[in-house]
Scaffold this motif. Sequence first.
Motif, PDB file in Angstrom:
ATOM      1  N   GLU A  42       0.846  -1.197   0.000  1.00 53.09           N
ATOM      2  CA  GLU A  42       0.000   0.000   0.000  1.00 53.09           C
ATOM      3  C   GLU A  42       0.882   1.248   0.000  1.00 53.09           C
ATOM      4  O   GLU A  42       1.598   1.505   0.970  1.00 53.09           O
ATOM      5  N   PRO A  43       0.865   2.029  -1.097  1.00 50.29           N
ATOM      6  CA  PRO A  43       1.648   3.274  -1.119  1.00 50.29           C
ATOM      7  C   PRO A  43       1.152   4.242  -0.046  1.00 50.29           C
ATOM      8  O   PRO A  43      -0.047   4.392   0.160  1.00 50.29           O
ATOM      9  N   VAL A  44       2.092   4.908   0.617  1.00 50.27           N
ATOM     10  CA  VAL A  44       1.751   5.873   1.664  1.00 50.27           C
ATOM     11  C   VAL A  44       2.137   7.284   1.245  1.00 50.27           C
ATOM     12  O   VAL A  44       1.346   8.223   1.375  1.00 50.27           O
ATOM     13  N   ALA A  45       3.361   7.453   0.729  1.00 47.89           N
ATOM     14  CA  ALA A  45       3.812   8.799   0.358  1.00 47.89           C
ATOM     15  C   ALA A  45       5.051   8.699  -0.522  1.00 47.89           C
ATOM     16  O   ALA A  45       5.719   7.660  -0.588  1.00 47.89           O
ATOM     17  N   ARG A  46       5.324   9.809  -1.223  1.00 46.16           N
ATOM     18  CA  ARG A  46       6.571   9.947  -1.968  1.00 46.16           C
ATOM     19  C   ARG A  46       7.525  10.814  -1.158  1.00 46.16           C
ATOM     20  O   ARG A  46       7.104  11.784  -0.526  1.00 46.16           O
ATOM     21  N   LEU A  47       8.812  10.464  -1.197  1.00 49.86           N
ATOM     22  CA  LEU A  47       9.810  11.188  -0.414  1.00 49.86           C
ATOM     23  C   LEU A  47      10.959  11.616  -1.318  1.00 49.86           C
ATOM     24  O   LEU A  47      11.334  10.900  -2.255  1.00 49.86           O
ATOM     25  N   SER A  48      11.525  12.760  -1.021  1.00 47.65           N
ATOM     26  CA  SER A  48      12.719  13.215  -1.730  1.00 47.65           C
ATOM     27  C   SER A  48      13.943  12.552  -1.118  1.00 47.65           C
ATOM     28  O   SER A  48      14.067  12.454   0.115  1.00 47.65           O
ATOM     29  N   GLY A  49      14.856  12.104  -1.985  1.00 48.52           N
ATOM     30  CA  GLY A  49      16.079  11.492  -1.481  1.00 48.52           C
ATOM     31  C   GLY A  49      16.869  12.430  -0.594  1.00 48.52           C
ATOM     32  O   GLY A  49      17.528  11.998   0.361  1.00 48.52           O
ATOM     33  N   ALA A  50      16.792  13.743  -0.883  1.00 47.29           N
ATOM     34  CA  ALA A  50      17.525  14.717  -0.071  1.00 47.29           C
ATOM     35  C   ALA A  50      17.037  14.723   1.373  1.00 47.29           C
ATOM     36  O   ALA A  50      17.809  15.001   2.302  1.00 47.29           O
ATOM     37  N   ASP A  51      15.743  14.407   1.572  1.00 51.90           N
ATOM     38  CA  ASP A  51      15.193  14.385   2.931  1.00 51.90           C
ATOM     39  C   ASP A  51      15.588  13.123   3.694  1.00 51.90           C
ATOM     40  O   ASP A  51      15.346  13.021   4.905  1.00 51.90           O
ATOM     41  N   LEU A  52      16.178  12.156   2.982  1.00 42.01           N
ATOM     42  CA  LEU A  52      16.568  10.899   3.624  1.00 42.01           C
ATOM     43  C   LEU A  52      18.050  10.867   3.991  1.00 42.01           C
ATOM     44  O   LEU A  52      18.538   9.869   4.518  1.00 42.01           O
ATOM     45  N   VAL A  53      18.759  11.962   3.703  1.00 42.45           N
ATOM     46  CA  VAL A  53      20.187  12.042   4.027  1.00 42.45           C
ATOM     47  C   VAL A  53      20.356  12.501   5.473  1.00 42.45           C
ATOM     48  O   VAL A  53      19.607  13.346   5.963  1.00 42.45           O
ATOM     49  N   HIS A  54      21.351  11.925   6.157  1.00 41.93           N
ATOM     50  CA  HIS A  54      21.697  12.263   7.539  1.00 41.93           C
ATOM     51  C   HIS A  54      20.626  11.832   8.541  1.00 41.93           C
ATOM     52  O   HIS A  54      20.456  12.452   9.586  1.00 41.93           O
ATOM     53  N   LEU A  55      19.920  10.753   8.215  1.00 43.62           N
ATOM     54  CA  LEU A  55      19.015  10.147   9.185  1.00 43.62           C
ATOM     55  C   LEU A  55      19.788   9.105   9.987  1.00 43.62           C
ATOM     56  O   LEU A  55      20.574   8.334   9.436  1.00 43.62           O
ATOM     57  N   GLU A  56      19.557   9.062  11.276  1.00 43.23           N
ATOM     58  CA  GLU A  56      20.248   8.085  12.115  1.00 43.23           C
ATOM     59  C   GLU A  56      19.463   6.780  12.125  1.00 43.23           C
ATOM     60  O   GLU A  56      18.237   6.774  12.213  1.00 43.23           O
ATOM     61  N   TYR A  57      20.189   5.672  12.025  1.00 46.82           N
ATOM     62  CA  TYR A  57      19.537   4.364  11.969  1.00 46.82           C
ATOM     63  C   TYR A  57      20.179   3.414  12.977  1.00 46.82           C
ATOM     64  O   TYR A  57      21.214   3.713  13.582  1.00 46.82           O
ATOM     65  N   LEU A  58      19.554   2.248  13.137  1.00 48.54           N
ATOM     66  CA  LEU A  58      20.034   1.238  14.086  1.00 48.54           C
ATOM     67  C   LEU A  58      20.757   0.139  13.313  1.00 48.54           C
ATOM     68  O   LEU A  58      20.122  -0.653  12.609  1.00 48.54           O
ATOM     69  N   PRO A  59      22.078   0.054  13.409  1.00 52.26           N
ATOM     70  CA  PRO A  59      22.830  -0.950  12.648  1.00 52.26           C
ATOM     71  C   PRO A  59      22.643  -2.347  13.234  1.00 52.26           C
ATOM     72  O   PRO A  59      22.446  -2.500  14.446  1.00 52.26           O
ATOM     73  N   PRO A  60      22.704  -3.387  12.406  1.00 54.35           N
ATOM     74  CA  PRO A  60      22.577  -4.756  12.919  1.00 54.35           C
ATOM     75  C   PRO A  60      23.715  -5.142  13.861  1.00 54.35           C
ATOM     76  O   PRO A  60      23.530  -5.931  14.780  1.00 54.35           O
ATOM     77  N   PHE A  61      24.903  -4.570  13.613  1.00 52.14           N
ATOM     78  CA  PHE A  61      26.063  -4.860  14.454  1.00 52.14           C
ATOM     79  C   PHE A  61      26.628  -3.539  14.987  1.00 52.14           C
ATOM     80  O   PHE A  61      27.580  -2.991  14.432  1.00 52.14           O
TER      81      PHE A  61
END
Length: 410
Positions: A284-303
């Motif tokens: 189910e599509p929710v939204a479109r996002l700009s790649g620029a808005d996805l830069v410098h997001l903090e994530y949880l690494p597997p290791f």
Amino acid sequence: MAMGGTRPRRLPRNVIFETPGSVSLPELEQRLQELWTKEGTFDASLARRRGRPRFNLYEAPPTANGSPATHHVAARAVKDLFWRYKTMAGWYAPRRAGWDTHGLPIELAVEREMGITARSQIEDFGIEAFNRRCRELVDQSIAAWKSFSDRMGYWLDYRDRFLTCSPWYMESVWWAVRRLFDQGDVYRAFRLEPYCPRCATTLSSHELELGGERRRPIARARLLISLKNDPSVRLLTSIRELWMLPAEAAIGVDAQATYLKVRWRGQVVVLLPDAVRLLDGPVEPVARLSGADLVHLEYLPPFPEPSADRRFLTVAVRQPGETGFVHLAPAHDQEAFDVCREQGIELRRALDSNGRFGPDSGDLAGRFVHGVNELVVAELKRQHSLHSVLAERKASPICWRCETPTIRLG
């Protein structure tokens, strides 16, 4: 015209040489060697030409890790042609014996002799005792090479021989390096090099060609990685090889692309539009996002790194892979290394010099790099982070010394 302006003596045409019915070539060879030794023929050939124009032929020193073989006869015979021709032409052509007595060829020969398969066994045996055995092998090899060279009539000056393990030789190399450093021609930097985890050493491009390639199984994977500030949002990522995950330093994203946020199996997933086909079942599509808005997001690494206060961020890359997000392991991948260096991201190494994972690698700690894929998969499944594993065979360079598949190491 012979040396000194005298014409060489010609034998009468009617002279006939009688030869015995059978000739023992080994006996003839031995008598000739004894004659050369008794009369000092080699020394005399040099003494008579001392002061004449000098001819230098620098012989690449053979490695003193065993006995010479048949193919060495051809190589030495060709080199000997130049020395003898120049000598007969009146040049002063000294010939200095020397051996390469450093490095892995000698160590590996001793390891094979002793049945050693790991560095820990050398430490158990004793490094001093191991080095002593290496020096003994060098002495044995030099004796074999001298006998071999004498038998084929290959003259060398052994009184002024050089060994690369001699203190004066090593000091001369360090002197040259110091001169280069003082001139500003030597600097310290990090770079990725082909590396043999078995031999614990880098390999030059020439050495890579010596070893060739071998097809081996590898495991690529797609993962679902949660954002730190909103774990309900997950990125569909890809990794070139599973074993690189403990060394990841960032996730790459295309800042110029448009991404989709979709709902799939009760979770929110972000990916490229073309990657939706990788999700089986209703999407189910929710939204479109700009790649620029996805830069410098903090994530949880597997290791993660338990002993380090490190933030894992998404960064802009030109090639984010099929899903739009790619794990960057700069210590093992050249493209990732270049990206992280440009953006000031610190290198993260998960392997020690023996190709084994460090203590911050969870269940992988102490494991050899080749053979951990099943453990990585098990950990990802435990975290519910594994989307799919793609098994394939890939041609990889192997070490010419031990035939272990090489890796890239920074």
